[in-house]
Design a protein around this motif. Structure first.
Motif, PDB file in Angstrom:
ATOM      1  N   LEU A  83      -2.512  -5.220  -5.935  1.00 27.18           N
ATOM      2  CA  LEU A  83      -3.396  -6.374  -5.999  1.00 27.18           C
ATOM      3  C   LEU A  83      -2.677  -7.439  -6.824  1.00 27.18           C
ATOM      4  O   LEU A  83      -2.563  -7.322  -8.037  1.00 27.18           O
ATOM      5  CB  LEU A  83      -4.728  -5.997  -6.646  1.00 27.18           C
ATOM      6  N   GLU A  84      -2.178  -8.490  -6.143  1.00 22.58           N
ATOM      7  CA  GLU A  84      -1.343  -9.480  -6.819  1.00 22.58           C
ATOM      8  C   GLU A  84      -1.552 -10.869  -6.216  1.00 22.58           C
ATOM      9  O   GLU A  84      -1.820 -11.007  -5.014  1.00 22.58           O
ATOM     10  CB  GLU A  84       0.146  -9.115  -6.681  1.00 22.58           C
ATOM     11  N   ASP A 131       0.261 -14.523  -5.248  1.00 25.89           N
ATOM     12  CA  ASP A 131       1.578 -15.076  -4.987  1.00 25.89           C
ATOM     13  C   ASP A 131       1.743 -16.413  -5.704  1.00 25.89           C
ATOM     14  O   ASP A 131       0.840 -16.866  -6.431  1.00 25.89           O
ATOM     15  CB  ASP A 131       1.833 -15.195  -3.477  1.00 25.89           C
ATOM     16  N   SER A 132       2.884 -17.065  -5.513  1.00 20.30           N
ATOM     17  CA  SER A 132       3.172 -18.305  -6.236  1.00 20.30           C
ATOM     18  C   SER A 132       2.284 -19.457  -5.794  1.00 20.30           C
ATOM     19  O   SER A 132       2.215 -20.487  -6.482  1.00 20.30           O
ATOM     20  CB  SER A 132       4.645 -18.684  -6.050  1.00 20.30           C
ATOM     21  N   GLN A 133       1.616 -19.317  -4.645  1.00 19.97           N
ATOM     22  CA  GLN A 133       0.691 -20.340  -4.157  1.00 19.97           C
ATOM     23  C   GLN A 133      -0.736 -20.083  -4.613  1.00 19.97           C
ATOM     24  O   GLN A 133      -1.654 -20.815  -4.226  1.00 19.97           O
ATOM     25  CB  GLN A 133       0.743 -20.386  -2.623  1.00 19.97           C
ATOM     26  N   GLY A 134      -0.947 -19.041  -5.412  1.00 20.39           N
ATOM     27  CA  GLY A 134      -2.277 -18.717  -5.899  1.00 20.39           C
ATOM     28  C   GLY A 134      -3.117 -17.924  -4.925  1.00 20.39           C
ATOM     29  O   GLY A 134      -4.331 -17.784  -5.120  1.00 20.39           O
ATOM     30  N   ARG A 135      -2.493 -17.376  -3.875  1.00 20.75           N
ATOM     31  CA  ARG A 135      -3.222 -16.565  -2.900  1.00 20.75           C
ATOM     32  C   ARG A 135      -3.224 -15.103  -3.338  1.00 20.75           C
ATOM     33  O   ARG A 135      -2.223 -14.602  -3.852  1.00 20.75           O
ATOM     34  CB  ARG A 135      -2.573 -16.693  -1.515  1.00 20.75           C
ATOM     35  N   LEU A 136      -4.346 -14.430  -3.115  1.00 22.09           N
ATOM     36  CA  LEU A 136      -4.493 -13.030  -3.501  1.00 22.09           C
ATOM     37  C   LEU A 136      -4.162 -12.134  -2.314  1.00 22.09           C
ATOM     38  O   LEU A 136      -4.639 -12.345  -1.193  1.00 22.09           O
ATOM     39  CB  LEU A 136      -5.925 -12.767  -3.970  1.00 22.09           C
ATOM     40  N   TRP A 137      -3.356 -11.107  -2.578  1.00 17.64           N
ATOM     41  CA  TRP A 137      -2.954 -10.134  -1.558  1.00 17.64           C
ATOM     42  C   TRP A 137      -3.297  -8.732  -2.054  1.00 17.64           C
ATOM     43  O   TRP A 137      -3.271  -8.458  -3.256  1.00 17.64           O
ATOM     44  CB  TRP A 137      -1.456 -10.212  -1.292  1.00 17.64           C
ATOM     45  N   ASP A 138      -3.603  -7.845  -1.084  1.00 17.10           N
ATOM     46  CA  ASP A 138      -3.789  -6.439  -1.441  1.00 17.10           C
ATOM     47  C   ASP A 138      -2.948  -5.557  -0.542  1.00 17.10           C
ATOM     48  O   ASP A 138      -2.519  -5.944   0.547  1.00 17.10           O
ATOM     49  CB  ASP A 138      -5.266  -6.036  -1.424  1.00 17.10           C
ATOM     50  N   LEU A 139      -2.664  -4.365  -1.053  1.00 18.05           N
ATOM     51  CA  LEU A 139      -1.834  -3.381  -0.359  1.00 18.05           C
ATOM     52  C   LEU A 139      -2.603  -2.076  -0.337  1.00 18.05           C
ATOM     53  O   LEU A 139      -2.976  -1.557  -1.389  1.00 18.05           O
ATOM     54  CB  LEU A 139      -0.510  -3.234  -1.105  1.00 18.05           C
ATOM     55  N   GLU A 140      -2.854  -1.549   0.870  1.00 18.04           N
ATOM     56  CA  GLU A 140      -3.754  -0.408   1.014  1.00 18.04           C
ATOM     57  C   GLU A 140      -3.086   0.778   1.692  1.00 18.04           C
ATOM     58  O   GLU A 140      -2.303   0.614   2.621  1.00 18.04           O
ATOM     59  CB  GLU A 140      -4.985  -0.810   1.848  1.00 18.04           C
ATOM     60  N   HIS A 141      -3.473   1.963   1.236  1.00 22.79           N
ATOM     61  CA  HIS A 141      -3.119   3.184   1.942  1.00 22.79           C
ATOM     62  C   HIS A 141      -4.018   3.319   3.160  1.00 22.79           C
ATOM     63  O   HIS A 141      -5.247   3.224   3.060  1.00 22.79           O
ATOM     64  CB  HIS A 141      -3.340   4.413   1.048  1.00 22.79           C
ATOM     65  N   GLY A 142      -3.415   3.586   4.314  1.00 22.21           N
ATOM     66  CA  GLY A 142      -4.185   3.910   5.503  1.00 22.21           C
ATOM     67  C   GLY A 142      -4.445   5.398   5.580  1.00 22.21           C
ATOM     68  O   GLY A 142      -4.070   6.160   4.680  1.00 22.21           O
ATOM     69  N   PRO A 143      -5.105   5.860   6.654  1.00 17.55           N
ATOM     70  CA  PRO A 143      -5.300   7.303   6.813  1.00 17.55           C
ATOM     71  C   PRO A 143      -4.016   7.940   7.338  1.00 17.55           C
ATOM     72  O   PRO A 143      -2.984   7.883   6.656  1.00 17.55           O
ATOM     73  CB  PRO A 143      -6.467   7.368   7.807  1.00 17.55           C
ATOM     74  N   LYS A 144      -4.014   8.472   8.553  1.00 24.61           N
ATOM     75  CA  LYS A 144      -2.806   9.007   9.186  1.00 24.61           C
ATOM     76  C   LYS A 144      -2.140   7.844   9.912  1.00 24.61           C
ATOM     77  O   LYS A 144      -2.336   7.619  11.095  1.00 24.61           O
ATOM     78  CB  LYS A 144      -3.168  10.136  10.138  1.00 24.61           C
ATOM     79  N   GLY A 145      -1.370   7.067   9.152  1.00 24.84           N
ATOM     80  CA  GLY A 145      -0.852   5.802   9.643  1.00 24.84           C
ATOM     81  C   GLY A 145      -1.709   4.656   9.154  1.00 24.84           C
ATOM     82  O   GLY A 145      -2.792   4.837   8.604  1.00 24.84           O
ATOM     83  N   GLY A 146      -1.210   3.422   9.337  1.00 25.47           N
ATOM     84  CA  GLY A 146      -2.026   2.261   9.080  1.00 25.47           C
ATOM     85  C   GLY A 146      -2.069   1.765   7.657  1.00 25.47           C
ATOM     86  O   GLY A 146      -3.047   1.136   7.256  1.00 25.47           O
ATOM     87  N   ASP A 147      -1.018   2.009   6.840  1.00 33.77           N
ATOM     88  CA  ASP A 147      -0.928   1.283   5.578  1.00 33.77           C
ATOM     89  C   ASP A 147      -0.906  -0.206   5.900  1.00 33.77           C
ATOM     90  O   ASP A 147      -0.383  -0.622   6.946  1.00 33.77           O
ATOM     91  CB  ASP A 147       0.347   1.657   4.820  1.00 33.77           C
ATOM     92  N   GLU A 148      -1.445  -1.045   5.005  1.00 33.46           N
ATOM     93  CA  GLU A 148      -1.546  -2.457   5.362  1.00 33.46           C
ATOM     94  C   GLU A 148      -1.453  -3.385   4.171  1.00 33.46           C
ATOM     95  O   GLU A 148      -1.878  -3.052   3.060  1.00 33.46           O
ATOM     96  CB  GLU A 148      -2.827  -2.725   6.145  1.00 33.46           C
ATOM     97  N   PRO A 153       2.307   3.084  -0.567  1.00 28.96           N
ATOM     98  CA  PRO A 153       2.709   2.209  -1.673  1.00 28.96           C
ATOM     99  C   PRO A 153       2.123   2.639  -3.002  1.00 28.96           C
ATOM    100  O   PRO A 153       0.999   3.124  -3.085  1.00 28.96           O
ATOM    101  CB  PRO A 153       2.157   0.850  -1.243  1.00 28.96           C
ATOM    102  N   GLY A 154       2.899   2.444  -4.058  1.00 25.55           N
ATOM    103  CA  GLY A 154       2.406   2.682  -5.410  1.00 25.55           C
ATOM    104  C   GLY A 154       1.910   1.407  -6.061  1.00 25.55           C
ATOM    105  O   GLY A 154       0.903   1.402  -6.747  1.00 25.55           O
ATOM    106  N   SER A 155       2.640   0.308  -5.847  1.00 28.64           N
ATOM    107  CA  SER A 155       2.242  -0.992  -6.375  1.00 28.64           C
ATOM    108  C   SER A 155       3.149  -2.041  -5.760  1.00 28.64           C
ATOM    109  O   SER A 155       4.050  -1.731  -4.971  1.00 28.64           O
ATOM    110  CB  SER A 155       2.332  -1.039  -7.904  1.00 28.64           C
ATOM    111  N   MET A 156       2.935  -3.308  -6.157  1.00 30.24           N
ATOM    112  CA  MET A 156       3.762  -4.375  -5.596  1.00 30.24           C
ATOM    113  C   MET A 156       3.947  -5.494  -6.608  1.00 30.24           C
ATOM    114  O   MET A 156       3.224  -5.586  -7.601  1.00 30.24           O
ATOM    115  CB  MET A 156       3.137  -4.904  -4.307  1.00 30.24           C
ATOM    116  N   LEU A 157       4.924  -6.372  -6.298  1.00 36.26           N
ATOM    117  CA  LEU A 157       5.309  -7.458  -7.187  1.00 36.26           C
ATOM    118  C   LEU A 157       5.776  -8.641  -6.356  1.00 36.26           C
ATOM    119  O   LEU A 157       6.640  -8.479  -5.479  1.00 36.26           O
ATOM    120  CB  LEU A 157       6.450  -6.987  -8.100  1.00 36.26           C
ATOM    121  N   PHE A 158       5.215  -9.829  -6.598  1.00 40.76           N
ATOM    122  CA  PHE A 158       5.785 -11.060  -6.072  1.00 40.76           C
ATOM    123  C   PHE A 158       6.854 -11.525  -7.057  1.00 40.76           C
ATOM    124  O   PHE A 158       6.558 -11.884  -8.194  1.00 40.76           O
ATOM    125  CB  PHE A 158       4.711 -12.132  -5.891  1.00 40.76           C
ATOM    126  N   TYR A 159       8.095 -11.536  -6.593  1.00 38.13           N
ATOM    127  CA  TYR A 159       9.196 -11.827  -7.509  1.00 38.13           C
ATOM    128  C   TYR A 159       9.326 -13.332  -7.717  1.00 38.13           C
ATOM    129  O   TYR A 159       9.318 -14.113  -6.760  1.00 38.13           O
ATOM    130  CB  TYR A 159      10.509 -11.255  -6.977  1.00 38.13           C
TER     131      TYR A 159
END
Length: 391
Positions: A246-247, A249-266, A314-320
């Motif tokens: 949950l991060e 970006d540099s434009q102030g937009r919020l993004w999330d990263l989710e575990h899917g079930p059997k496939g479908g991480d997003e 995914p474990g986590s994320m970072l906008f560099y």
């Protein structure tokens, strides 16, 4: 504490069948996914200590001090600027319900509190909290981090300001990632659906949602369902599964990263009042192999910007945003558990694509950017190393 230095070139590699921590989460392997374009980049990778089941990390603003949570309920602060490795102990942490995916979770600080001298800081922590009977849920607390001697700090006046509602059985999908809005006015909390599926479509609870709170934990004015009151007034978006990133970006937009079930991480661009479809749609399938309608079949639900099958877990994320790695600036870096890799995601406006993947030796849980632009990565599990990536 170990101290090991090595330099090597990391390149994008083939993808593997994927799952997140299978015993704890139940996420399993999937079937197919396109590979990212091959890429090579040189890193100096320095291992600077080991930790027991680290889960999250954040730099204390204005300092080179990295606060690291450990799932069983402890935390350490690592001084990244010290000539020799230096750890600071932390007391005053909450009691946690440790087991499965539960325990001490995320940590966040207010960017506005960035005085070079560390004396006191507002601190936010998340953790798994026991409830009546065999139930539990995520909680978020606000306190004050006080450091009065060289190698000791304490969390004082820690008060729970938010809880998952309701508490349910099981030990999975807490999510409990934290993000402070760029203007420093709001606290966003990722609330997983706790492997219960249907609550993610029920806006009378806060499971399977992202909530927007004032800094004291009260629902923020202007939330999509504010007029409904109660728990509904917290909600910013819903229809989520298990949010591990949950991060902003540099434009102030919020993004999330989710575990899917059997496939479908997003990877999702998070918009207020938007339904992301779980468990009605997914680009994965159920664990027993039975189908779930794809995201494309239900246009009333928001589709992911990037999907992964097999999952990357995914474990986590970072906008560099640093200067040390110019090629990564404004790109998203994802620490992956199953694939033991860092994924690089590039953007064209709000369109996104994984453009490279870099292999590591172990599962990766957390990724953060240091004050000097170095990237710090925590491995997952026991004796997990803290890795510093530099050029």
């Amino acid at each position: 504490m170990t101290y090991l230095k090595s330099a090597f070139a990391l390149s994008a590699a083939s993808l593997f069948l994927a799952s997140c921590n299978a015993a704890a989460s139940g996420d399993r392997e999937a079937t197919s996914t396109p590979s990212p374009a091959a890429a090579e980049q040189d890193f100096t990778v320095t291992a600077i200590g080991t930790y027991e089941e680290p889960w999250a990390a954040a730099f204390i603003p204005g300092t080179p001090l990295l606060f690291i949570t450990q799932k069983a309920g402890t935390a350490r602060i690592f001084d990244t600027a010290a000539d020799t490795p230096r750890l600071i102990t932390v007391s005053g942490l909450p009691d946690v319900d440790y087991g499965g995916q539960g325990g001490l979770g995320d940590v966040a600080f207010l960017p506005s509190e960035s005085a070079p001298r560390l004396d006191t800081r507002t601190i936010y922590l998340s953790w798994a909290e026991a409830g009546p009977g065999d139930t539990r849920g995520a909680a978020v607390g606000k306190g004050t981090l006080r450091c009065w001697v060289a190698d000791e700090c304490a969390v004082e006046d820690l008060e729970v300001i938010w809880r998952q509602d309701p508490k349910v059985t099981g030990r999975g999908h807490y999510s409990h990632r934290l993000a402070i809005s760029p203007d420093g006015q709001y606290l966003f909390v990722a609330s997983g659906e706790r492997q219960k599926k249907d609550p993610a479509q029920d806006t009378s609870n806060n499971l399977g949602s992202i909530v927007r709170l004032n800094l004291d934990g009260t629902p923020a004015a202007g939330n999509p369902l504010a007029s409904e009151g109660g728990v509904s007034a917290q909600l910013w978006s819903w229809g989520h599964r298990n949010i591990l990133g949950l991060e902003f970006d540099s434009q102030g937009r919020l993004w999330d990263l989710e575990h899917g079930p059997k496939g479908g991480d997003e990877l999702n661009l998070v918009e207020p009042g938007t339904n992301y479809g779980w468990p009605i749609v997914s680009n994965g399938v159920n664990y027993d192999g039975s189908p779930i309608p794809d995201n494309d079949t239900r246009p009333e639900f928001e589709k992911p910007k990037v999907g992964w099958t097999p999952v990357i877990a995914p474990g986590s994320m970072l906008f560099y945003s640093g200067a040390m790695f110019p090629a990564w600036r404004d790109k998203l870096l994802i620490a992956n558990l199953k694939t033991k890799s860092i994924s690089e995601v590039s953007f064209d406006g709000t369109n996104a694509q994984e453009t490279a993947r870099y292999d590591f030796d172990n599962r990766l849980r957390e990724i953060v950017q240091g004050p000097d632009g170095a990237v710090y990565v925590l491995e997952d599990g026991d004796n997990a190393r803290l890795l510093k990536l530099t050029r």
